[in-house]
Scaffold this motif. Structure first.
Motif, PDB file in Angstrom:
ATOM      1  N   THR A 136       0.757  -1.262  -0.076  1.00 16.03           N
ATOM      2  CA  THR A 136       0.159  -0.085  -0.189  1.00 16.03           C
ATOM      3  C   THR A 136       0.700   1.363  -0.020  1.00 16.03           C
ATOM      4  OG1 THR A 136      -0.437   0.355   2.416  1.00 16.03           O
ATOM      5  CG2 THR A 136      -1.761  -1.341   1.353  1.00 16.03           C
ATOM      6  N   GLY A 137       1.971   1.161   0.205  1.00 13.98           N
ATOM      7  CA  GLY A 137       2.977   2.402   0.298  1.00 13.98           C
ATOM      8  C   GLY A 137       2.993   3.200   1.314  1.00 13.98           C
ATOM      9  N   GLY A 138       1.887   3.346   2.016  1.00 13.88           N
ATOM     10  CA  GLY A 138       1.771   4.282   2.904  1.00 13.88           C
ATOM     11  C   GLY A 138       0.441   3.724   3.763  1.00 13.88           C
ATOM     12  N   ILE A 139       0.062   4.712   5.022  1.00 14.40           N
ATOM     13  CA  ILE A 139      -0.703   4.063   5.797  1.00 14.40           C
ATOM     14  C   ILE A 139      -2.146   4.504   5.399  1.00 14.40           C
ATOM     15  CG2 ILE A 139      -1.888   4.850   7.887  1.00 14.40           C
ATOM     16  CD1 ILE A 139       1.152   5.893   8.774  1.00 14.40           C
ATOM     17  N   LEU A 140      -2.982   3.490   5.448  1.00 11.00           N
ATOM     18  CA  LEU A 140      -4.298   3.256   4.909  1.00 11.00           C
ATOM     19  C   LEU A 140      -5.612   3.320   6.119  1.00 11.00           C
ATOM     20  CD1 LEU A 140      -4.487   1.049   1.945  1.00 11.00           C
ATOM     21  CD2 LEU A 140      -3.813   3.280   2.068  1.00 11.00           C
ATOM     22  N   ILE A 141      -5.258   2.856   7.144  1.00 10.93           N
ATOM     23  CA  ILE A 141      -6.416   2.876   7.948  1.00 10.93           C
ATOM     24  C   ILE A 141      -5.838   3.243   9.642  1.00 10.93           C
ATOM     25  CG2 ILE A 141      -8.279   1.642   9.483  1.00 10.93           C
ATOM     26  CD1 ILE A 141      -8.408  -0.297   7.193  1.00 10.93           C
ATOM     27  N   THR A 142      -6.131   4.484  10.017  1.00 13.62           N
ATOM     28  CA  THR A 142      -5.456   4.915  11.187  1.00 13.62           C
ATOM     29  C   THR A 142      -6.191   6.096  11.780  1.00 13.62           C
ATOM     30  OG1 THR A 142      -3.444   6.209  11.591  1.00 13.62           O
ATOM     31  CG2 THR A 142      -4.500   6.651   9.628  1.00 13.62           C
ATOM     32  N   PRO A 143      -5.909   6.495  13.006  1.00  8.71           N
ATOM     33  CA  PRO A 143      -6.484   7.583  13.768  1.00  8.71           C
ATOM     34  C   PRO A 143      -5.794   8.821  13.192  1.00  8.71           C
ATOM     35  CG  PRO A 143      -5.499   5.946  15.265  1.00  8.71           C
ATOM     36  CD  PRO A 143      -5.259   5.281  14.098  1.00  8.71           C
ATOM     37  N   LEU A 144      -6.222   9.938  13.171  1.00  4.62           N
ATOM     38  CA  LEU A 144      -5.634  11.130  13.150  1.00  4.62           C
ATOM     39  C   LEU A 144      -5.747  11.688  14.679  1.00  4.62           C
ATOM     40  CD1 LEU A 144      -6.785  12.497   9.703  1.00  4.62           C
ATOM     41  CD2 LEU A 144      -4.928  11.195  10.102  1.00  4.62           C
ATOM     42  N   PRO A 145      -4.532  12.093  14.919  1.00  8.23           N
ATOM     43  CA  PRO A 145      -4.658  12.332  16.297  1.00  8.23           C
ATOM     44  C   PRO A 145      -5.450  13.727  16.943  1.00  8.23           C
ATOM     45  CG  PRO A 145      -2.439  13.064  15.423  1.00  8.23           C
ATOM     46  CD  PRO A 145      -3.309  12.172  14.406  1.00  8.23           C
ATOM     47  N   GLY A 146      -5.725  14.525  16.027  1.00 10.51           N
ATOM     48  CA  GLY A 146      -6.574  15.686  16.711  1.00 10.51           C
ATOM     49  C   GLY A 146      -8.265  15.193  15.960  1.00 10.51           C
ATOM     50  N   ALA A 147      -8.325  14.281  15.438  1.00 10.58           N
ATOM     51  CA  ALA A 147      -9.481  13.922  14.826  1.00 10.58           C
ATOM     52  C   ALA A 147     -10.291  12.658  15.542  1.00 10.58           C
ATOM     53  CB  ALA A 147      -9.608  13.790  13.507  1.00 10.58           C
TER      54      ALA A 147
END
Ligand code: 6R9
Length: 646
Positions: free
Chosen positions: A415-426
């Motif tokens: 996937t080359g990069g992050i696909l499922i993740t929290p965003l720390p401010g959101a």
């Protein structure tokens, strides 16, 4: 399953790039107008010719084709270095922390530029051209970054091979992509121990004929053999070239790198990533997921031999003009406080590591953590495997002093990069859940027949649309690319992972559903370990499965059938473990070897791994239906002699 929910801290919602309202708005736009959304994101990088075509993707059976920003022209090294020089020439690009705690260095963007140019000029003088492959087999030293960026600068395709791989594994990867140049070091240094890299290259090259040059970085000064017609010292060659090297103009879809990864079959696959889409995606995820702001000190503990090192030590951070820390050592050397001491020493704000490291450190208690300050820490990250809620809680409470959000980032080499993740401010956090999709990402949970499941459910994780960081092909084997990722559920990318979605729409990755196991965050094909075992003269057959392991996440359990007349002894067990380490590398060492007079097979000869997994998990009571076995009696012996009996 943890029921706890951690709210977004108020100061995070305020200071972060993205709060919850912004996440919703940006996500909706990324789905309703992908071309508009990604055209805007493309502006985060410098182009020699800005793209006018954005997405051009087909997941249709027989025609898998993935192109992003295709008429754009750029250079990745320019984006990671040159474009920062005016403003950040004197800013630290890389903080290098040596294995020995007394060794560290700060490398500015200007110094990075000069060293990358030297390395690029060395390659050019060795006739490395745009599109040529260069294999990099280096420890975690700055030259690894120079080498990767030098390739990007001149348009060569790098293939980094983790320095823990054996000569055979290295040879296989050199041959698959036909590298003519290898960049290595005399020896690596990890936890005070030396790793014979150059000697491994020499052994590998006995099985790889096409290599013209080996560039050798002097790391330890240990004694090695130099072949005068093939090998050159990096420091000697570097002294003879300049620190200027014009960048190659690259098309968006020109390859940037190949990275080999394990699948369900024996041969590792050369995952191919291209230039523009990968860089846009790596840099964007690095900024938003880690909420990177100018001046932050960021540390990802991965090795550059894995995709996490590519995207989140090097390309993402450097594209963003960040200060990225590169660590040569290991978490428990010279003692179990090492990570936390390094955080204090360099005032690290953002720390990204793997659950296996957290679990191992958790075992030595709170004291090695608590005796350090960690006051600089603001955000913690996790990657590589599911993090169990206990380890998550400990990471949050003890390492982060209950103050730092944790981003549990799900993604893959592919996937080359992050696909499922929290965003720390959101994103509100649930320990153990990777939470929600990143912009442009559409996860779908399907049942065995590929039917999309709605609402709270469990099944196999697919992605129904492309994103710019997606791999483009398996190097040299596009049919295998389609077969591996798009044939199980036609029209969708199948991740190989199982997944649950809860009533809040949060995603919980449950682990691989194919014959891939995840040992300490490293992907291992069971077939690779099996073929290493059967290559031993005393082994007639082998079957490998994973089992739950307290620290590694999964351990390797091997069932071995010996050649007629060979005695099953403890010595032979040790010999086989050593053999696999030598064949593949230490990460593939079996934790358990069970000698099996026979393996449970169906009448058509298929090994029933489901049964072997249950026995390895010490659950002989739940073997399920064994009636289809050709010889049900073999199971009794396997159950009797199981190695993980509690
Ligand atoms: C980046 C990386 C990919 C496999 C992937 C999955 C597992 C990675 C995870 C995770 C649960 C996470 N994985 N991150 N599982 N939660 N946050 O690790 O790439 O080496 O290719 O491994 O790792 O099973 O399919 P890679």
């Amino acid at each position: 399953m943890s029921e706890k929910i951690y709210d977004v801290p108020a100061e995070w919602a305020k200071r972060a790039w993205v709060d919850q309202a912004k996440y919703k708005e940006m996500y909706a736009r990324s789905i309703s107008d992908p071309n508009g959304f990604w055209a805007e994101q493309a502006k985060r990088i410098d182009w020699m010719h800005a793209p006018t075509k954005i997405e051009n993707v087909s997941f249709a059976p027989g025609n898998i084709s993935i192109k992003w920003f295709e008429d754009g022209i750029l250079n990745v090294a320019h984006n990671c270095i040159d474009r920062h020089l005016a403003k950040r020439g004197n800013q630290t690009a890389i903080i290098w922390e040596g294995d020995d705690p007394s060794q560290s260095r700060h490398i500015t963007y200007q110094e990075l530029h000069d060293e990358v140019c030297r390395m690029a000029n060395i390659l050019r003088t060795r006739n490395v051209q745009k599109g040529d492959r260069v294999t990099i087999y280096l420890p975690m030293i700055p030259e690894a970054a120079y080498a990767m960026l030098a390739c990007a600068r001149i348009g060569a395709i790098h293939s980094v091979v983790f320095a823990g791989f054996s000569p055979d594994s290295l040879a296989q990867r050199i041959n698959d992509c036909k590298s003519k140049v290898i960049i290595t070091a005399d020896e690596g240094l990890r936890g005070g121990k030396k790793v014979p890299l150059k000697a491994n290259v020499d052994a590998a090259l006995a099985k790889a004929d096409d290599v013209d040059w080996v560039v050798v970085v002097k790391r330890t000064g240990g004694k090695i053999d130099m072949n005068p017609t093939r090998d050159l010292w990096y420091h000697e060659a570097a002294a003879m070239v300049t620190t200027e090297c014009p960048v190659e103009h690259m098309h968006a879809e020109d390859p940037l790198f190949i990275l080999y990864t394990s699948g369900s079959t024996g041969q590792p696959k050369g995952v191919l990533h291209t230039s523009a889409g990968y860089l846009v995606f790596a840099s964007m995820t690095h900024q938003y997921v880690f909420d990177y702001h100018d001046g932050d000190i960021y540390w990802c503990t991965a090795d550059v031999g894995w995709v996490t090192g590519h995207s989140y030590i090097l390309y993402g951070p450097l594209a963003n003009g960040a200060t990225t820390l590169m660590f040569e050592g290991v978490p428990n050397y010279p003692d179990n406080s090492r990570f936390w001491s390094v955080i204090d020493k360099h005032k690290v704000n953002i720390f990204y590591t793997a659950p296996t490291a957290i679990r191992a450190l958790m075992q030595s208690g709170d004291e090695p953590v608590k005796k350090t300050s960690r006051a600089s820490l603001r955000l913690l990250g996790s990657v590589g495997e599911p993090i169990n809620p206990e380890a998550w809680e400990w990471y949050h409470r003890v390492v982060g002093d209950d103050r730092c959000p944790i981003v549990d980032t799900w993604w893959q080499t592919e996937t080359g990069g992050i696909l499922i993740t929290p965003l720390p401010g959101a994103t509100k956090l649930k320990p153990g859940s990777a939470t929600q999709p990143f912009f442009g990402v559409v996860p779908e949970i399907v049942d065995a027949d590929g039917k999309a499941l709605e609402g709270a459910t469990t099944g196999n994780l697919c992605l129904t649309r492309s994103w710019p960081g997606q791999m483009r092909t398996v190097y040299g084997d596009h049919a295998r690319f389609e077969q591996t990722y798009f044939s199980t559920y036609p029209g969708k990318y199948f991740t190989g992972d199982g997944c649950r979605r809860d009533e809040d729409g949060y995603y919980w990755i449950t682990g691989r559903v194919d014959d891939v196991i995840n040992v300490s965050g490293h992907r291992m094909g069971t077939a690779e370990v099996e073929s290493a075992l059967v290559a031993h003269e005393k082994v007639s057959e082998a079957a490998v499965v994973g089992f739950p392991h307290d620290i590694k996440g999964q351990g390797i359990y091997a069932y071995v059938t010996l050649m007629a007349g060979v005695q099953p002894t403890d010595e032979l067990r040790k010999e086989l473990v050593t053999w696999v380490r030598k064949e593949i590398g230490p990460i593939a060492s079996p934790d358990q070897i069970q000698f099996a007079p026979g393996l449970p097979k169906t009448r058509s000869g298929k090994i029933m791994r489901r049964i072997l997994r249950k026995i390895a998990e010490d659950e002989p009571g739940s073997l399920g239906d064994t009636s289809t076995l050709a010889d049900p009696a073999v199971v009794d012996d396997l159950v009797q002699n199981r190695q993980n009996k509690k």
